[in-house]
Design a protein around this motif. Sequence first.
Motif, PDB file in Angstrom:
ATOM      1  N   VAL A   1       0.612  12.913   9.869  1.00  0.00           N
ATOM      2  CA  VAL A   1       0.991  11.915   8.877  1.00  0.00           C
ATOM      3  C   VAL A   1      -0.271  11.129   8.546  1.00  0.00           C
ATOM      4  CG1 VAL A   1       2.424   9.913   8.359  1.00  0.00           C
ATOM      5  CG2 VAL A   1       3.336  11.774   9.780  1.00  0.00           C
ATOM      6  N   TYR A   2      -0.572  11.041   7.274  1.00  0.00           N
ATOM      7  CA  TYR A   2      -1.779  10.359   6.820  1.00  0.00           C
ATOM      8  C   TYR A   2      -1.402   8.971   6.291  1.00  0.00           C
ATOM      9  CZ  TYR A   2      -4.618  14.502   7.408  1.00  0.00           C
ATOM     10  OH  TYR A   2      -5.306  15.561   7.956  1.00  0.00           O
ATOM     11  N   TYR A   3      -2.106   7.978   6.790  1.00  0.00           N
ATOM     12  CA  TYR A   3      -1.860   6.597   6.416  1.00  0.00           C
ATOM     13  C   TYR A   3      -3.076   6.015   5.700  1.00  0.00           C
ATOM     14  CZ  TYR A   3       1.843   6.923   9.934  1.00  0.00           C
ATOM     15  OH  TYR A   3       2.951   7.294  10.661  1.00  0.00           O
ATOM     16  N   CYS A   4      -2.790   5.128   4.773  1.00  0.00           N
ATOM     17  CA  CYS A   4      -3.832   4.395   4.073  1.00  0.00           C
ATOM     18  C   CYS A   4      -3.735   2.938   4.486  1.00  0.00           C
ATOM     19  CB  CYS A   4      -3.610   4.532   2.573  1.00  0.00           C
ATOM     20  SG  CYS A   4      -4.731   3.582   1.542  1.00  0.00           S
TER      21      CYS A   4
ATOM     22  N   THR B   1      -6.123  23.271  -0.350  1.00  0.00           N
ATOM     23  CA  THR B   1      -6.586  21.924  -0.685  1.00  0.00           C
ATOM     24  C   THR B   1      -5.407  21.016  -1.017  1.00  0.00           C
ATOM     25  OG1 THR B   1      -6.816  22.387  -3.050  1.00  0.00           O
ATOM     26  CG2 THR B   1      -8.702  22.887  -1.655  1.00  0.00           C
ATOM     27  N   LEU B   2      -5.616  19.731  -0.759  1.00  0.00           N
ATOM     28  CA  LEU B   2      -4.703  18.689  -1.157  1.00  0.00           C
ATOM     29  C   LEU B   2      -5.518  17.467  -1.546  1.00  0.00           C
ATOM     30  CD1 LEU B   2      -1.807  18.741   1.510  1.00  0.00           C
ATOM     31  CD2 LEU B   2      -1.580  19.239  -0.929  1.00  0.00           C
ATOM     32  N   ARG B   3      -4.939  16.651  -2.400  1.00  0.00           N
ATOM     33  CA  ARG B   3      -5.568  15.387  -2.753  1.00  0.00           C
ATOM     34  C   ARG B   3      -4.560  14.272  -2.536  1.00  0.00           C
ATOM     35  NH1 ARG B   3      -7.038  12.605  -8.444  1.00  0.00           N
ATOM     36  NH2 ARG B   3      -9.034  11.617  -7.899  1.00  0.00           N
ATOM     37  N   LEU B   4      -4.881  13.388  -1.622  1.00  0.00           N
ATOM     38  CA  LEU B   4      -4.032  12.237  -1.362  1.00  0.00           C
ATOM     39  C   LEU B   4      -4.496  11.059  -2.205  1.00  0.00           C
ATOM     40  CD1 LEU B   4      -3.727  12.342   2.541  1.00  0.00           C
ATOM     41  CD2 LEU B   4      -2.383  13.569   0.827  1.00  0.00           C
ATOM     42  N   SER B   5      -3.525  10.269  -2.622  1.00  0.00           N
ATOM     43  CA  SER B   5      -3.804   9.043  -3.368  1.00  0.00           C
ATOM     44  C   SER B   5      -3.217   7.856  -2.627  1.00  0.00           C
ATOM     45  CB  SER B   5      -3.203   9.115  -4.770  1.00  0.00           C
ATOM     46  OG  SER B   5      -3.737  10.186  -5.511  1.00  0.00           O
ATOM     47  N   CYS B   6      -3.857   6.721  -2.805  1.00  0.00           N
ATOM     48  CA  CYS B   6      -3.363   5.483  -2.201  1.00  0.00           C
ATOM     49  C   CYS B   6      -3.561   4.367  -3.198  1.00  0.00           C
ATOM     50  CB  CYS B   6      -4.104   5.185  -0.910  1.00  0.00           C
ATOM     51  SG  CYS B   6      -3.760   3.558  -0.208  1.00  0.00           S
ATOM     52  N   ALA B   7      -2.486   3.668  -3.519  1.00  0.00           N
ATOM     53  CA  ALA B   7      -2.547   2.557  -4.450  1.00  0.00           C
ATOM     54  C   ALA B   7      -2.224   1.257  -3.715  1.00  0.00           C
ATOM     55  CB  ALA B   7      -1.564   2.762  -5.588  1.00  0.00           C
TER      56      ALA B   7
ATOM     57  N   TRP C   1      -0.909  -1.794   5.740  1.00  0.00           N
ATOM     58  CA  TRP C   1      -0.745  -0.360   5.927  1.00  0.00           C
ATOM     59  C   TRP C   1       0.327   0.194   5.009  1.00  0.00           C
ATOM     60  CZ3 TRP C   1      -3.622   2.720   9.151  1.00  0.00           C
ATOM     61  CH2 TRP C   1      -4.430   2.076  10.089  1.00  0.00           C
ATOM     62  N   GLY C   2       0.146   1.439   4.615  1.00  0.00           N
ATOM     63  CA  GLY C   2       1.182   2.154   3.898  1.00  0.00           C
ATOM     64  C   GLY C   2       2.140   2.816   4.867  1.00  0.00           C
ATOM     65  N   GLN C   3       3.150   3.480   4.319  1.00  0.00           N
ATOM     66  CA  GLN C   3       4.176   4.117   5.130  1.00  0.00           C
ATOM     67  C   GLN C   3       3.789   5.510   5.601  1.00  0.00           C
ATOM     68  OE1 GLN C   3       7.142   2.609   6.182  1.00  0.00           O
ATOM     69  NE2 GLN C   3       5.962   0.858   5.447  1.00  0.00           N
ATOM     70  N   GLY C   4       2.773   6.078   4.990  1.00  0.00           N
ATOM     71  CA  GLY C   4       2.302   7.389   5.406  1.00  0.00           C
ATOM     72  C   GLY C   4       2.833   8.516   4.544  1.00  0.00           C
ATOM     73  N   THR C   5       2.090   9.602   4.535  1.00  0.00           N
ATOM     74  CA  THR C   5       2.508  10.815   3.820  1.00  0.00           C
ATOM     75  C   THR C   5       2.199  12.020   4.702  1.00  0.00           C
ATOM     76  OG1 THR C   5       2.338  12.032   1.725  1.00  0.00           O
ATOM     77  CG2 THR C   5       0.303  11.063   2.572  1.00  0.00           C
ATOM     78  N   GLN C   6       3.140  12.943   4.771  1.00  0.00           N
ATOM     79  CA  GLN C   6       3.011  14.090   5.674  1.00  0.00           C
ATOM     80  C   GLN C   6       2.152  15.183   5.053  1.00  0.00           C
ATOM     81  OE1 GLN C   6       4.482  14.672   8.907  1.00  0.00           O
ATOM     82  NE2 GLN C   6       3.090  16.443   8.848  1.00  0.00           N
ATOM     83  N   VAL C   7       1.226  15.678   5.843  1.00  0.00           N
ATOM     84  CA  VAL C   7       0.426  16.851   5.475  1.00  0.00           C
ATOM     85  C   VAL C   7       0.663  17.913   6.534  1.00  0.00           C
ATOM     86  CG1 VAL C   7      -1.907  17.778   5.226  1.00  0.00           C
ATOM     87  CG2 VAL C   7      -1.333  15.541   4.249  1.00  0.00           C
ATOM     88  N   THR C   8       1.083  19.090   6.101  1.00  0.00           N
ATOM     89  CA  THR C   8       1.351  20.194   7.016  1.00  0.00           C
ATOM     90  C   THR C   8       0.538  21.407   6.576  1.00  0.00           C
ATOM     91  OG1 THR C   8       3.601  19.389   7.415  1.00  0.00           O
ATOM     92  CG2 THR C   8       3.111  21.670   8.028  1.00  0.00           C
TER      93      THR C   8
ATOM     94  N   VAL D   1       0.858  -1.178   0.000  1.00  0.00           N
ATOM     95  CA  VAL D   1       0.000   0.000   0.000  1.00  0.00           C
ATOM     96  C   VAL D   1       0.896   1.230   0.000  1.00  0.00           C
ATOM     97  CG1 VAL D   1      -1.768   1.273   1.276  1.00  0.00           C
ATOM     98  CG2 VAL D   1      -1.805  -1.232   1.257  1.00  0.00           C
ATOM     99  N   MET D   2       0.641   2.152  -0.883  1.00  0.00           N
ATOM    100  CA  MET D   2       1.518   3.323  -0.993  1.00  0.00           C
ATOM    101  C   MET D   2       0.705   4.600  -1.137  1.00  0.00           C
ATOM    102  SD  MET D   2       4.699   4.050  -3.559  1.00  0.00           S
ATOM    103  CE  MET D   2       5.584   2.700  -2.829  1.00  0.00           C
ATOM    104  N   GLU D   3       0.980   5.534  -0.243  1.00  0.00           N
ATOM    105  CA  GLU D   3       0.307   6.835  -0.288  1.00  0.00           C
ATOM    106  C   GLU D   3       1.159   7.843  -1.048  1.00  0.00           C
ATOM    107  OE1 GLU D   3      -0.142   5.077   3.940  1.00  0.00           O
ATOM    108  OE2 GLU D   3       1.474   5.441   2.489  1.00  0.00           O
ATOM    109  N   SER D   4       0.505   8.857  -1.589  1.00  0.00           N
ATOM    110  CA  SER D   4       1.198   9.970  -2.229  1.00  0.00           C
ATOM    111  C   SER D   4       0.304  11.202  -2.177  1.00  0.00           C
ATOM    112  CB  SER D   4       1.557   9.632  -3.678  1.00  0.00           C
ATOM    113  OG  SER D   4       0.391   9.376  -4.423  1.00  0.00           O
TER     114      SER D   4
END
Length: 117
Positions: free
Chosen positions: A92-95, A17-23, A107-114, A4-7
Amino acid sequence: QVEVMESGGGSVQAGGTLRLSCAASTNAFRLYAMGWYRRAPGKQRELVASITSGGSTRSADSVQGRFTVSRDNAKNAIYLQMNNLKPEDTAVYYCNAQAVVGGSLYWGQGTQVTVSS
């Protein structure tokens, strides 16, 4: 094993605004329930939004009306559209992906949102 990978994380100002993706790397993506979680500094991980294999969604009270979760089974992906971001959304947002049959959870590794004020 499903990867699982977030971006899509980054830094924005309040109101942005932001748009997170998870594959997810599985040919059975349509048989997985998916979720977005976040962990803010000094806090426990919390559910942000989730989407079932059938497309039903739910979200935390703190993000209702601002965040929207969606999925594209053809792309093995889910998305989190985040509007009107607030500094308290910084985390940190996780998928995660959970199999409908068997319940295996990945679980994915997470992506930081600030979000800055």
